[in-house]
Enzyme design. Structure first.
Site, PDB file in Angstrom:
ATOM      1  N   SER A  46       0.825  -1.191   0.000  1.00 31.20           N
ATOM      2  CA  SER A  46       0.000   0.000   0.000  1.00 31.20           C
ATOM      3  C   SER A  46       0.874   1.262   0.000  1.00 31.20           C
ATOM      4  O   SER A  46       1.721   1.416  -0.878  1.00 31.20           O
ATOM      5  CB  SER A  46      -0.960  -0.044   1.201  1.00 31.20           C
ATOM      6  N   ASP A 159      -5.808  -3.679  -2.233  1.00 36.43           N
ATOM      7  CA  ASP A 159      -4.773  -3.323  -1.257  1.00 36.43           C
ATOM      8  C   ASP A 159      -4.083  -4.554  -0.663  1.00 36.43           C
ATOM      9  O   ASP A 159      -4.728  -5.461  -0.135  1.00 36.43           O
ATOM     10  CB  ASP A 159      -5.436  -2.517  -0.142  1.00 36.43           C
TER      11      ASP A 159
END
Length: 278
Positions: A46, A159
């Site tokens: 991320s 993510d």
């Protein structure tokens, strides 16, 4: 540090997810660079992938600080009408293409791994080759908030923090002898109950990210946790404060980082076992 063969132990740096809190990674990198602690490879999830990618692509620490001070969520996505998410993150790729010196893994100054999650299988997908900006976009695609990234083969990626918010194990597979993990996702209890869907959702994401990092924290040879109490995942405007927290935390860990450079490299069998362990 570049891709030339390293003398002595190879040090890997894992940069975890955590939204705006991940700007602390810049402060951590600043301290490592100023104190000549060599980093031979980076794995990021991320925002850790975004910061690690910027550094591996050749941006200087000062350039990264300058961008951190100006970046806002509108630079990373725009509102969209979609059943898959509230915001389209194509702008994130455009942002990286504008500012990164290079945008492919093969041209990076040091090896980088970017972790995303296959939403269908619930497994991690690790990028080490190809299009850097698309890989980072996938790693940052917070489910429900950003629309997923869909690969040519139909794989839907979101993510990486859903499966591994602190990718220490990935560093072992990259050949790192010793690892430094920077975790910006420690769970912070809310002072009062949430009052909106938005607050509930992101608190739930924070809980999941914190839980997924528990095993990884134990794997790191040096674990660095910046103090970010009271900093929200979305508070990009607090960049200087967040970066300073990263500086402070890494300064406290310098002694432990220096000791890694003096440790004997693990034997071949130990390295092989680490590379294939979870």
């Amino acid at each position: 540090m570049n891709r030339k063969q390293a003398r002595g132990p190879k040090i890997g740096l894992a940069l975890g997810g955590g939204g705006a809190k991940g700007l602390a990674h810049i402060g951590a990198l600043k301290v490592l660079e100023e104190n000549k602690i060599p980093i031979h490879c980076i794995a990021g999830t991320s925002v850790g992938a975004l910061v690690g990618g910027a550094y591996a692509a050749g941006l200087s620490i000062n350039e990264m600080i300058r961008l951190a001070r100006k970046i806002r969520w509108n630079d990373l996505g725009r509102a969209t009408i979609s059943k898959l998410g509230f915001r389209d993150s194509a702008r994130m790729e455009e942002f990286m293409q504008r500012y990164f010196p290079v945008t492919s893994f093969e041209k990076l100054r040091l090896p980088l791994a970017v972790v995303a999650t296959d939403i269908c299988t619930g497994t991690q997908h690790v990028f080490t080759t190809g299009n850097l900006t698309r890989a980072i976009r996938a790693s940052c695609a917070i489910p429900g908030y950003f629309t997923p990234v869909i690969e040519e083969d139909g794989r839907m990626l979101v993510d990486g923090g859903m499966v591994v918010s602190l990718p220490v194990s990935v560093l072992k597979a990259m050949g790192a002898d010793w690892t430094i993990g920077v975790d910006v996702y420690p769970f912070s209890p809310l002072a009062k109950p949430p009052t909106t869907f938005y607050e509930i959702y992101f608190q739930a994401v924070a809980i999941m990210g914190h839980s997924s990092a528990n095993h990884s924290r134990q794997q790191a040879d040096v674990l660095v946790i910046p103090r970010l109490d009271g900093v929200g995942w979305d508070e990009l405007e607090r960049a200087d404060e967040i970066i300073a927290a990263g500086v402070e935390a890494m300064q406290k860990a310098l002694g432990a980082c220096r000791r890694l450079l003096k440790k004997k490299r693990p034997g071949f069998v130990a390295r092989l076992r680490a590379a294939f362990s979870e």
